[in-house]
Design a protein around this motif. Structure first.
Motif, mmCIF file in Angstrom:
data_model
loop_
_atom_site.group_PDB
_atom_site.id
_atom_site.type_symbol
_atom_site.label_atom_id
_atom_site.label_comp_id
_atom_site.label_asym_id
_atom_site.label_seq_id
_atom_site.Cartn_x
_atom_site.Cartn_y
_atom_site.Cartn_z
ATOM 1 N N ILE A 1 0.844 -1.198 0.000
ATOM 2 C CA ILE A 1 0.000 0.000 0.000
ATOM 3 C C ILE A 1 0.878 1.246 0.000
ATOM 4 O O ILE A 1 1.994 1.233 0.520
ATOM 5 N N PRO A 2 0.402 2.334 -0.604
ATOM 6 C CA PRO A 2 1.214 3.554 -0.688
ATOM 7 C C PRO A 2 1.407 4.225 0.668
ATOM 8 O O PRO A 2 0.521 4.169 1.534
ATOM 9 N N ALA A 3 2.583 4.864 0.814
ATOM 10 C CA ALA A 3 2.924 5.522 2.071
ATOM 11 C C ALA A 3 3.507 6.896 1.793
ATOM 12 O O ALA A 3 4.346 7.056 0.909
ATOM 13 N N ALA A 4 3.046 7.887 2.546
ATOM 14 C CA ALA A 4 3.522 9.255 2.370
ATOM 15 C C ALA A 4 3.729 9.907 3.725
ATOM 16 O O ALA A 4 3.099 9.530 4.721
ATOM 17 N N ALA A 5 4.626 10.896 3.754
ATOM 18 C CA ALA A 5 4.820 11.728 4.943
ATOM 19 C C ALA A 5 4.016 13.000 4.784
ATOM 20 O O ALA A 5 3.914 13.550 3.684
ATOM 21 N N ILE A 6 3.451 13.461 5.884
ATOM 22 C CA ILE A 6 2.732 14.729 5.907
ATOM 23 C C ILE A 6 3.506 15.701 6.785
ATOM 24 O O ILE A 6 4.142 15.293 7.760
ATOM 25 N N SER A 7 3.508 16.974 6.438
ATOM 26 C CA SER A 7 4.236 17.963 7.243
ATOM 27 C C SER A 7 3.677 18.008 8.659
ATOM 28 O O SER A 7 2.541 17.576 8.910
ATOM 29 N N THR A 8 4.448 18.539 9.597
ATOM 30 C CA THR A 8 3.981 18.587 10.979
ATOM 31 C C THR A 8 2.758 19.496 11.139
ATOM 32 O O THR A 8 1.841 19.181 11.897
ATOM 33 N N LYS A 9 2.726 20.607 10.416
ATOM 34 C CA LYS A 9 1.524 21.451 10.463
ATOM 35 C C LYS A 9 0.338 20.720 9.855
ATOM 36 O O LYS A 9 -0.794 20.803 10.356
ATOM 37 N N GLY A 10 0.580 20.026 8.757
ATOM 38 C CA GLY A 10 -0.475 19.247 8.142
ATOM 39 C C GLY A 10 -0.989 18.169 9.070
ATOM 40 O O GLY A 10 -2.197 17.899 9.134
ATOM 41 N N ALA A 11 -0.069 17.528 9.808
ATOM 42 C CA ALA A 11 -0.462 16.489 10.764
ATOM 43 C C ALA A 11 -1.318 17.069 11.883
ATOM 44 O O ALA A 11 -2.321 16.464 12.300
ATOM 45 N N GLU A 12 -0.943 18.253 12.378
ATOM 46 C CA GLU A 12 -1.741 18.898 13.429
ATOM 47 C C GLU A 12 -3.143 19.236 12.924
ATOM 48 O O GLU A 12 -4.131 19.038 13.624
ATOM 49 N N LEU A 13 -3.208 19.742 11.697
ATOM 50 C CA LEU A 13 -4.512 20.083 11.108
ATOM 51 C C LEU A 13 -5.364 18.841 10.919
ATOM 52 O O LEU A 13 -6.568 18.838 11.258
ATOM 53 N N LEU A 14 -4.759 17.779 10.407
ATOM 54 C CA LEU A 14 -5.511 16.548 10.181
ATOM 55 C C LEU A 14 -6.014 15.964 11.493
ATOM 56 O O LEU A 14 -7.166 15.531 11.604
ATOM 57 N N SER A 15 -5.160 15.965 12.516
ATOM 58 C CA SER A 15 -5.551 15.422 13.812
ATOM 59 C C SER A 15 -6.690 16.223 14.438
ATOM 60 O O SER A 15 -7.663 15.661 14.958
ATOM 61 N N THR A 16 -6.591 17.546 14.380
ATOM 62 C CA THR A 16 -7.633 18.409 14.950
ATOM 63 C C THR A 16 -8.944 18.252 14.197
ATOM 64 O O THR A 16 -10.032 18.172 14.807
ATOM 65 N N THR A 17 -8.848 18.180 12.881
ATOM 66 C CA THR A 17 -10.056 18.031 12.062
ATOM 67 C C THR A 17 -10.724 16.683 12.329
ATOM 68 O O THR A 17 -11.957 16.589 12.397
ATOM 69 N N LEU A 18 -9.936 15.642 12.498
ATOM 70 C CA LEU A 18 -10.480 14.320 12.820
ATOM 71 C C LEU A 18 -11.205 14.320 14.160
ATOM 72 O O LEU A 18 -12.241 13.678 14.318
ATOM 73 N N ALA A 19 -10.629 15.035 15.127
ATOM 74 C CA ALA A 19 -11.263 15.098 16.447
ATOM 75 C C ALA A 19 -12.634 15.767 16.370
ATOM 76 O O ALA A 19 -13.565 15.393 17.096
ATOM 77 N N LEU A 20 -12.759 16.754 15.472
ATOM 78 C CA LEU A 20 -14.033 17.456 15.312
ATOM 79 C C LEU A 20 -15.029 16.651 14.482
ATOM 80 O O LEU A 20 -16.244 16.719 14.711
ATOM 81 N N ASN A 21 -14.485 15.901 13.518
ATOM 82 C CA ASN A 21 -15.361 15.138 12.621
ATOM 83 C C ASN A 21 -14.646 13.873 12.165
ATOM 84 O O ASN A 21 -13.911 13.888 11.184
#
Length: 465
Positions: A219-239
């Protein structure tokens, strides 16, 4: 009693003279490096005229040819290329990703494919996301909660670790093995938080492995920037029902031939005892590889020049080795050690620089207690140059395969606080290397090589059976 006092005075004066001689030689090395160093100019060419040097690439071959020519120009006793087969992975067109909170409502985030990853389908992957803090969380969640989703590894580097390399070691497993492990639970892909202590928009690549996973199941694997990771984590917590989309076009091609670059000054007294100094010539492709590890290569090249031009004639054979393929395979280090064993070469010391071109702080050593005590006795010689750290630890990845009971392995240890700001990212570029810091590192390495050559490693005591 009188004879004893005279003998003690003679021994003391001999030690003082020897130390004074060492102080003069080390000062000459530092003076030469800081007034007539070559490392910065060599790095300028590697970084700005050649650029990123991914194994198997045209740029990697250009770097081989350039460094061989530079070593030839130094008038060494011998310069040669050591063939080695290396993997050829290509990134392809730039990656693209976004977070979708509602159909048609998206926010782009910076990602990059991990080295060795497979591509996504041509249309990309869009799926729900499940966030984990590490590989150990997968078993707890089970296949039912993971299958068909994108696994988001979001364990950050520990900021409380003063040694940033310890912080890196504490979370790099999710980058290296995350895809292989998530694939066992039916994940559609993985996104990994970048190995970076600061918050920014730069994704950091790095090697990953599928282990024994069949090609069709990868399966494909990618790195996300640290700011991107924070945004993704926060957005997941909300929805928790948001979706993540990413597309990448990387590909693994057939292995190609490349080379380790080797230069040698033959020893005047013990030519069959070999001492190695080196770094890895390959780099990732996002930046130009100035810190990782162009700095280590040019410092190692300058070690031989600094010793020679300050009038020191090595007793042992000194080699500079610029290893190929440390980043995604370690083929160069393994090939060098393999050839050394086949030729019955006796390696007594190896020093690697692969921690960036920052201010040198000291060395780590993988050696016997007897050899470590000898190194500690030299510590005062380095104190005027603010080199204070002499610790037991690893020498380096490329010299690791040389390890046996009779060799001293050492690694240059610069200040590490800024290293992971640049590591494997597009800002690992020439302008982030300080000329003076780079030159101090070369001089520090040359000084240790001088002392180890002059006094020789302490023979390992043989255990009587």
């Amino acid at each position: 009693m009188k004879k004893f006092l005279l003998l003690a005075l003679f021994v003391t004066s001999s030690i003082t003279f020897s130390q004074s001689e060492d102080e003069k030689q080390i000062k000459a090395i530092y003076d030469m490096a800081l007034t007539n160093g070559k490392a910065y100019d060599w790095l300028n060419y590697l970084s700005n005229q050649i650029g990123g040097r991914l194994s198997g690439s045209v740029q990697a071959q250009q770097a081989v040819e350039y460094t061989r020519n530079q070593l030839d120009s130094l008038g060494l006793d011998r310069v040669w290329l050591q063939p080695v087969m290396v993997p050829k992975w290509v990134r392809g067109t730039p990656e693209f990703a976004y977070i979708e909170t509602k159909p048609g409502l998206t926010t782009n985030v910076p990602i990059c494919a991990l080295g060795g990853s497979v591509a996504t389908p041509d249309v990309g992957i869009k799926a729900n996301v499940i966030e984990v803090k590490g590989i150990e969380d997968l078993e707890k969640l089970g296949k039912e909660k993971i299958e068909g989703k994108i696994v988001f590894y979001n364990r950050p580097m520990d900021p409380t670790q003063i040694s940033t390399f310890s912080a890196y070691s504490g979370c790099v497993d999710q980058r290296y093995s995350g895809a292989a492990e998530a694939g066992k639970f039916g994940a559609a892909g993985v996104i990994v938080r970048s190995m970076n202590l600061r918050l920014d928009n730069l994704p950091h690549t790095g090697s990953m492995s599928y282990g024994d996973t069949p090609v069709n199941n990868r399966i494909p694997a990618a790195a996300i920037s640290t700011k991107g990771a924070e945004l993704l984590s926060t957005t997941l917590a909300l929805n928790p029902e948001i979706k993540f989309y990413f597309k990448q076009n990387c590909k693994q091609l057939e292995d190609v031939q490349s080379y380790n670059v080797v230069g040698e000054i033959r020893g005047s007294t013990y030519p069959n005892e070999i001492m190695v100094v080196g770094g890895h010539l390959d780099s990732w492709d996002l930046g130009d590889g100035s810190h990782d590890d162009g700095a280590g290569c040019v410092q190692s090249m300058d070690v031989l020049r600094l010793l020679w031009e300050t009038g020191y004639k090595p007793q042992r054979t000194l080699r500079v080795v610029l290893f190929m393929n440390e980043e995604n395979g370690l083929r160069g280090g393994n090939k060098y050690a393999e050839m050394a064993r086949q030729r019955n070469e006796k390696h007594v010391f190896a020093l690697e620089s692969d921690a960036g071109g920052f201010t040198p702080r000291g060395f780590s050593f993988d050696c016997s207690e007897e050899n470590f005590e000898q190194v500690l006795s030299w510590k005062k010689l380095f104190e005027p140059y603010l080199i204070h750290m002499f610790v037991k630890g690893g020498g380096g990845a490329d010299i690791g395969p040389l390890k046996d009971d009779n060799i001293v392995l050492a690694g240059l240890r610069p200040d590490s606080q800024r290293y992971f700001d640049h590591h494997h990212a597009e800002n690992d570029t020439f302008e982030h290397v300080n000329k003076r810091e780079l030159e101090l590192g070369a001089a520090t390495m040359a000084s240790l090589v001088y002392l180890m050559d002059k006094y020789g490693p302490v023979p390992t005591p043989k255990i009587k059976g």
